[in-house]
Write an enzyme that holds these catalytic residues in place. Structure first.
Site, PDB file in Angstrom:
ATOM      1  N   GLN A   1      37.094  33.114  26.795  1.00  0.00           N
ATOM      2  CA  GLN A   1      37.129  32.649  28.177  1.00  0.00           C
ATOM      3  C   GLN A   1      36.587  33.724  29.115  1.00  0.00           C
ATOM      4  O   GLN A   1      37.167  34.809  29.212  1.00  0.00           O
ATOM      5  CB  GLN A   1      38.585  32.329  28.551  1.00  0.00           C
ATOM      6  CG  GLN A   1      38.767  31.850  29.973  1.00  0.00           C
ATOM      7  CD  GLN A   1      40.249  31.754  30.335  1.00  0.00           C
ATOM      8  OE1 GLN A   1      41.067  32.536  29.878  1.00  0.00           O
ATOM      9  NE2 GLN A   1      40.581  30.779  31.167  1.00  0.00           N
ATOM     10  N   GLY A   2      35.494  33.430  29.805  1.00  0.00           N
ATOM     11  CA  GLY A   2      34.918  34.399  30.733  1.00  0.00           C
ATOM     12  C   GLY A   2      35.158  33.980  32.172  1.00  0.00           C
ATOM     13  O   GLY A   2      34.233  33.530  32.858  1.00  0.00           O
TER      14      GLY A   2
ATOM     15  N   SER B   1      37.922  35.824  34.474  1.00  0.00           N
ATOM     16  CA  SER B   1      38.316  36.953  35.331  1.00  0.00           C
ATOM     17  C   SER B   1      37.196  37.974  35.489  1.00  0.00           C
ATOM     18  O   SER B   1      36.342  38.136  34.619  1.00  0.00           O
ATOM     19  CB  SER B   1      39.525  37.672  34.729  1.00  0.00           C
ATOM     20  OG  SER B   1      40.572  36.775  34.511  1.00  0.00           O
TER      21      SER B   1
ATOM     22  N   SER C   1      39.084  38.246  26.303  1.00  0.00           N
ATOM     23  CA  SER C   1      39.813  38.409  25.052  1.00  0.00           C
ATOM     24  C   SER C   1      39.045  37.810  23.895  1.00  0.00           C
ATOM     25  O   SER C   1      38.485  36.717  24.007  1.00  0.00           O
ATOM     26  CB  SER C   1      41.191  37.751  25.154  1.00  0.00           C
ATOM     27  OG  SER C   1      41.934  38.420  26.137  1.00  0.00           O
TER      28      SER C   1
ATOM     29  N   GLU D   1      47.515  22.304  30.529  1.00  0.00           N
ATOM     30  CA  GLU D   1      47.942  23.658  30.180  1.00  0.00           C
ATOM     31  C   GLU D   1      49.455  23.760  30.021  1.00  0.00           C
ATOM     32  O   GLU D   1      49.945  24.596  29.289  1.00  0.00           O
ATOM     33  CB  GLU D   1      47.448  24.665  31.226  1.00  0.00           C
ATOM     34  CG  GLU D   1      46.232  25.419  30.751  1.00  0.00           C
ATOM     35  CD  GLU D   1      45.912  26.571  31.665  1.00  0.00           C
ATOM     36  OE1 GLU D   1      46.679  27.553  31.646  1.00  0.00           O
ATOM     37  OE2 GLU D   1      44.928  26.483  32.405  1.00  0.00           O
TER      38      GLU D   1
ATOM     39  N   SER E   1      49.895  35.149  36.815  1.00  0.00           N
ATOM     40  CA  SER E   1      51.034  36.079  36.742  1.00  0.00           C
ATOM     41  C   SER E   1      52.315  35.396  37.201  1.00  0.00           C
ATOM     42  O   SER E   1      52.287  34.331  37.820  1.00  0.00           O
ATOM     43  CB  SER E   1      50.766  37.287  37.645  1.00  0.00           C
ATOM     44  OG  SER E   1      50.887  36.888  39.002  1.00  0.00           O
TER      45      SER E   1
ATOM     46  N   GLU F   1      54.220  36.213  39.548  1.00  0.00           N
ATOM     47  CA  GLU F   1      54.248  36.095  41.014  1.00  0.00           C
ATOM     48  C   GLU F   1      53.465  34.853  41.438  1.00  0.00           C
ATOM     49  O   GLU F   1      53.895  34.114  42.332  1.00  0.00           O
ATOM     50  CB  GLU F   1      53.652  37.356  41.654  1.00  0.00           C
ATOM     51  CG  GLU F   1      54.545  38.598  41.553  1.00  0.00           C
ATOM     52  CD  GLU F   1      54.551  39.236  40.163  1.00  0.00           C
ATOM     53  OE1 GLU F   1      53.619  38.957  39.380  1.00  0.00           O
ATOM     54  OE2 GLU F   1      55.480  40.002  39.858  1.00  0.00           O
TER      55      GLU F   1
HETATM   56  C1  LIG Z   1      45.410  41.470  27.761  1.00  0.00           C
HETATM   57  C2  LIG Z   1      44.759  40.554  28.733  1.00  0.00           C
HETATM   58  C3  LIG Z   1      44.025  39.489  28.279  1.00  0.00           C
HETATM   59  C4  LIG Z   1      43.363  38.645  29.176  1.00  0.00           C
HETATM   60  N1  LIG Z   1      42.543  37.657  28.692  1.00  0.00           N
HETATM   61  C5  LIG Z   1      41.723  37.002  29.545  1.00  0.00           C
HETATM   62  C6  LIG Z   1      40.673  36.160  29.070  1.00  0.00           C
HETATM   63  O1  LIG Z   1      40.503  35.990  27.854  1.00  0.00           O
HETATM   64  N2  LIG Z   1      39.843  35.569  29.960  1.00  0.00           N
HETATM   65  C7  LIG Z   1      40.002  35.726  31.310  1.00  0.00           C
HETATM   66  O2  LIG Z   1      39.251  35.150  32.055  1.00  0.00           O
HETATM   67  N3  LIG Z   1      40.990  36.521  31.810  1.00  0.00           N
HETATM   68  C8  LIG Z   1      41.841  37.170  30.962  1.00  0.00           C
HETATM   69  N4  LIG Z   1      42.815  38.033  31.455  1.00  0.00           N
HETATM   70  C9  LIG Z   1      42.883  38.276  32.896  1.00  0.00           C
HETATM   71  C10 LIG Z   1      44.173  37.802  33.517  1.00  0.00           C
HETATM   72  O3  LIG Z   1      44.188  36.439  33.670  1.00  0.00           O
HETATM   73  C11 LIG Z   1      44.344  38.578  34.844  1.00  0.00           C
HETATM   74  O4  LIG Z   1      44.736  39.882  34.484  1.00  0.00           O
HETATM   75  C12 LIG Z   1      45.367  37.977  35.756  1.00  0.00           C
HETATM   76  O5  LIG Z   1      44.860  36.823  36.317  1.00  0.00           O
HETATM   77  C13 LIG Z   1      45.797  38.933  36.868  1.00  0.00           C
HETATM   78  O6  LIG Z   1      44.704  39.423  37.564  1.00  0.00           O
HETATM   79  P1  LIG Z   1      44.507  40.972  37.835  1.00  0.00           P
HETATM   80  O7  LIG Z   1      44.694  41.664  36.557  1.00  0.00           O
HETATM   81  O8  LIG Z   1      43.250  41.152  38.548  1.00  0.00           O
HETATM   82  O9  LIG Z   1      45.732  41.378  38.758  1.00  0.00           O
HETATM   83  P2  LIG Z   1      45.806  41.180  40.337  1.00  0.00           P
HETATM   84  O10 LIG Z   1      45.432  39.808  40.680  1.00  0.00           O
HETATM   85  O11 LIG Z   1      45.127  42.294  41.003  1.00  0.00           O
HETATM   86  O12 LIG Z   1      47.373  41.309  40.565  1.00  0.00           O
HETATM   87  C14 LIG Z   1      48.051  42.543  40.762  1.00  0.00           C
HETATM   88  C15 LIG Z   1      49.479  42.218  41.153  1.00  0.00           C
HETATM   89  O13 LIG Z   1      49.495  41.507  42.378  1.00  0.00           O
HETATM   90  C16 LIG Z   1      50.213  40.302  42.253  1.00  0.00           C
HETATM   91  N5  LIG Z   1      49.648  39.304  43.141  1.00  0.00           N
HETATM   92  C17 LIG Z   1      48.343  38.949  43.253  1.00  0.00           C
HETATM   93  N6  LIG Z   1      48.219  38.000  44.173  1.00  0.00           N
HETATM   94  C18 LIG Z   1      49.448  37.726  44.663  1.00  0.00           C
HETATM   95  C19 LIG Z   1      49.966  36.826  45.650  1.00  0.00           C
HETATM   96  N7  LIG Z   1      49.184  36.003  46.312  1.00  0.00           N
HETATM   97  N8  LIG Z   1      51.309  36.826  45.881  1.00  0.00           N
HETATM   98  C20 LIG Z   1      52.116  37.671  45.200  1.00  0.00           C
HETATM   99  N9  LIG Z   1      51.677  38.544  44.280  1.00  0.00           N
HETATM  100  C21 LIG Z   1      50.362  38.565  44.003  1.00  0.00           C
HETATM  101  C22 LIG Z   1      50.076  39.938  40.793  1.00  0.00           C
HETATM  102  O14 LIG Z   1      51.113  39.083  40.375  1.00  0.00           O
HETATM  103  C23 LIG Z   1      50.170  41.305  40.138  1.00  0.00           C
HETATM  104  O15 LIG Z   1      51.514  41.678  40.021  1.00  0.00           O
HETATM  105  C24 LIG Z   1      43.501  38.856  30.571  1.00  0.00           C
HETATM  106  C25 LIG Z   1      44.276  39.925  31.028  1.00  0.00           C
HETATM  107  C26 LIG Z   1      44.885  40.784  30.135  1.00  0.00           C
HETATM  108  C27 LIG Z   1      45.638  41.946  30.682  1.00  0.00           C
END
Ligand SMILES: Cc1cc2nc3c(=O)[nH]c(=O)nc-3n(C[C@H](O)[C@H](O)[C@H](O)COP(=O)(O)OP(=O)(O)OC[C@H]3O[C@@H](n4cnc5c(N)ncnc54)[C@H](O)[C@@H]3O)c2cc1C
Lengths: 369, 395
Positions: B126-127, B129, B161, B244, B378, B380
């Protein structure tokens, strides 16, 4: 009543912070940790030069006689930069146990202080939980000296030790409080099998099997438990301060991230739920630091009060540390889970500190007893 | 309230049980119970075995190669799989892109890609993020520019991933700039062998390689690989939210495996001759955990019943995701705690000796569990969804 470090203690903390930044900045730390002990030896030599390896050792053993509060300053400093190495095991716990003994032990203490020897105490056995009095390992005396038979499940920071301090029974049953003696065993002694393991925080531990291993009696026979418990409580203070230093550092890093990371067109720190979480992390740090003060206040009240305070602190500081570490990862989102940032390393260290010398459950029961 | 399996469902359960009675290697058990994904080869072998039995896609309609099972049968299937210590199926092809293809894709895309997903001949990643588009996915900046019969992709994806093993990737990219950020995003199906794709591993705190960053440099994708219409990719993802809930629902069922793991670890370990499992303090904790898992499983059952009745479960999917991540964290932590001091023995420093039972996987599972409250929306964000969609509370 004073709740802050004295000027000298503050200076000590300051120089340890600088030392940590210099030797183990996050990216460099990564590379060094992967090398195992050889990645730490330069820093260790420097610590020896600075006299820090001698600091917690009693004056009558040739050390600088640092007290619990100096130990806390050291631990806090290590925790802030996650300085690796077997400091609490080799420079705090081992010398306190060796202090029971005579001339030979003095030599070894000197080597520890000079950074020439690493010594670890082999305190835990299978079926013993974290109980220090649970010892099935037996010592048998003869004209040629003592030989030891048994096994030790976990030796904290024993992975690089040249010497082990091994409690063994010279009398009594497995869980008796009396009848314990301490023996010094060389890591290369015939009959000793040493298994070495790395933990998730990079620390290196050991497991021992002893079959007719020669050991040298340290101090008197049969009455070692009180000294073991006191030494472990003392070393635990270093670990507890390390946990507090680490949680404060990772909280500060997280606060910074909340201010700079933007999603939805604004800093994530503008989301109220994250503000409140950050507040809870800050409260946890404050509470943890209060538990260090609680220990300090208990010192004049005698050993029983001190050890009970340490157990209380082990419970609460471990809980706070794990909470702060977990939330630091959570608030960083994906990058918090990465290996590259120091954030997840703080969480892993907190998880390991929480079980070093007794889990939360163990200390809760000990406090209740 | 009633929940009774009719004779046909009961017969089905026997059939599934018989299937799982063999073919699940013992060496999978600890990893599966720790919530860790098996190695790609192992997952492919498992998927192929299911596909050979006609069970490759439990949630898909028959016409696309699925089983056409009712939600109750899906529940039975997953429960039996969990009981047998079978793994959860890898979901990115099966649950994330497959259903989008069969709902919105052209006949050509369906014919070309659906069988490969079911038979595990293809592996999809999945591409979505990007470094600056995580929770706020709609801010993604990867671009797809139409050039003749192709789209040309440029940008950087984060956290792709299994990008290092995948044969294909479904990518969200911007095809036009619209006033509303959610518009102008398109969904493209990309062959990972296309020139211009660079995959770099990202090391994670659990010391297991599962994720990567992906750089897209003038990657040419045939326009026929656009799913549905240009600029509507965001909508397709959204519509699938409803499906989902089933993905999380299925993995939530697998938490009974963690309960078993904790019980076995605590039965093995003794302190002063008394088994940990017989100590009141630990017994109470395990009971508490099992009760919370039971509550979640019953929530799952309710979602399944809603799905069977064709009614909307509202935010129940978010609630299940939220509680599932909390319980996978709590369960693995309890498990690691049951290992005692030897939980510090994560990796041997030479090869001459063995790790303690359950290590390193129990610990690795506990570390991995931290990400369950970050990815896939997440915790949140799940709270926000529930507050806004179900409770009408607006920020
Ligand atoms: C091991 C791993 C595998 C993954 N696999 C994939 C994959 O295969 N394909 C893919 O596309 N993505 C993948 N992801 C990405 C994943 O979906 C994102 O990490 C996730 O959406 C969170 O985004 P971020 O890491 O940018 O955190 P951020 O969005 O920067 O969040 C940082 C913090 O802020 C909080 N936050 C953000 N916005 C709000 C809000 N509006 N209100 C309250 N709190 C908030 C979040 O909950 C978090 O605690 C993967 C991530 C990891 C770590």
């Amino acid at each position: 009543m004073r709740f802050t470090y004295s000027d000298e203690q503050a200076m000590l903390l300051d120089s340890i912070l600088r030392f940590g930044q210099e030797h183990f900045p996050p990216t460099e730390r990564h590379r060094l940790i992967r090398q195992g002990r050889s990645g730490e030896t330069d820093a260790w030599a420097r610590m020896a030069d600075l006299g820090w390896l001698l600091l917690p050792i009693a004056e009558e053993c040739g050390g600088l006689g640092g007290g619990i509060i100096e130990l806390m300053a050291l631990g806090e400093g290590f925790g802030r930069n996650l300085v690796p190495g077997p400091y609490m095991a080799s420079c705090v716990l081992a010398p306190a146990l060796l202090a029971r003994g005579g001339a030979v032990q003095d030599d070894l203490i000197e080597q520890i202080g000079a950074g020439e020897a690493i010594v670890a105490a082999a305190l835990l056995e299978d079926d013993g939980g974290y109980d220090l009095h649970h010892v099935a390992t037996r010592a048998t005396g003869s004209d040629e000296g003592w030989t030891l038979d048994g096994a030790k499940a976990h030796v904290e920071d024993g992975g690089d030790a040249e010497w082990f301090i091994v409690p063994a029974r010279t009398a009594g049953g497995v869980r008796d409080r009396d009848g314990l003696s301490l023996f010094l065993v060389s890591a290369s002694a015939p009959g000793l099998r040493v298994e070495r393991f790395r933990a998730v925080d990079g620390h290196r531990h050991a497991r021992l099997e002893l079959e007719g291993v020669a050991g040298q009696l340290i101090g008197s026979q049969g009455d070692a438990l009180a000294d073991i418990e006191a030494a472990v409580a003392r070393a635990s203070c270093g670990y507890l301060a390390e946990a507090v230093g680490s949680m404060e550092a990772v909280s500060a890093i997280t606060l910074d991230y909340l201010r700079t990371r933007e999603q939805f067109g604004k800093p994530i720190g503008s989301f109220q739920v994250l503000q409140h979480r950050m507040v809870d992390m800050t409260v946890a740090c404050e509470e943890a630091r209060a538990m260090l003060c609680h220990i300090a206040l208990s010192i004049p009240k005698g050993d029983a009060a001190f050890q009970r305070a340490v157990s209380a602190a082990k419970v609460r500081i471990s809980e706070c540390g794990i909470y702060v570490g977990q939330q630091a990862v959570q608030l960083h989102g994906g990058v918090g889970f990465s290996d590259e940032l120091i954030v997840s390393h703080h969480l892993k260290r907190q998880m390991m500190l929480a079980i070093a010398h007794g889990s939360i459950d163990h200390h809760r029961m000990r406090f209740a007893a | 309230m009633e929940f009774e399996l009719d004779p046909a469902d009961l017969a089905f359960r026997e059939e599934v049980r018989a299937f799982f009675a063999t073919g699940i290697p013992d060496e999978w058990r600890t990893r599966v119970r720790a919530g860790l994904r098996l190695n790609p080869e192992e997952l492919v072998a498992y998927q192929k075995r299911l596909a050979a039995r006609g069970w490759g896609a439990p949630t898909w309609p028959v016409e696309y190669g699925g089983t056409g099972w009712s939600p109750i049968r899906q529940y039975i299937f997953w429960t039996e799989a969990a009981e047998a210590d079978a793994p959860a199926q890898f979901h990115q092809g099966l649950e994330l892109i497959g259903p989008i293809i069969f709902t919105y894709g052209s006949q050509e895309l369906k014919d070309r890609y659906l069988p490969g997903i079911v038979n595990a001949d293809d592996w999809w990643c999945q591409g979505y993020s990007e470094p600056n588009a995580g929770s706020d996915l709609a801010s993604l900046r990867t671009r797809a520019v139409r050039d003749g019969d192709d789209y040309v992709l440029n940008g950087q994806k984060a956290w792709t991933s299994y990008g290092h093993v995948a044969s294909h990737c479904f990518v969200l990219a911007r095809t036009s700039d619209e006033p509303k950020r959610q518009q102008g995003i398109s969904l493209l199906l990309v062959d990972m062998k296309t020139p211009g794709i660079t995959i770099r591993p990202v090391a994670t705190m659990d010391e297991k390689h599962h994720t990567n960053e992906m750089f897209l440099d003038d990657v040419r994708v045939p326009a026929a690989n656009l799913v549905g219409e240009e600029g509507r990719g965001w909508e397709y993802g959204k519509v699938l939210l409803d499906r989902e809930r089933m993905v999380t629902a299925s993995v939530a069922i697998f938490l009974i495996q963690t309960v078993k793991a904790i019980r076995e670890a605590a039965s093995r370990r003794t302190i002063g001759g008394v088994r940990l499992i017989d100590m009141p303090g630990f017994k109470a904790k395990l009971a508490q955990y099992e009760i919370e898992v039971t509550a979640l499983q019953t929530m799952v059952l309710r979602v399944m019943a809603d799905a069977a009745a064709g009614t909307d479960s509202g935010p129940l999917g978010s609630m299940i995701k939220l509680r599932w991540s909390q319980l996978s964290q709590a369960g693995t932590a309890l498990w690691v705690g049951a290992l005692g001091p030897r939980a510090a023995h994560f990796a041997p420093l030479d090869n001459s000796h063995d790790l303690p039972a359950d290590m390193p996987y129990a610990m690795q599972g506990a570390l991995y569990a931290r990400v369950t409250s970050i990815y896939g929306g997440s915790s949140e964000i799940q709270h926000n969804i529930i507050a806004q969609r179900a409770l009408g509370l607006k920020g």
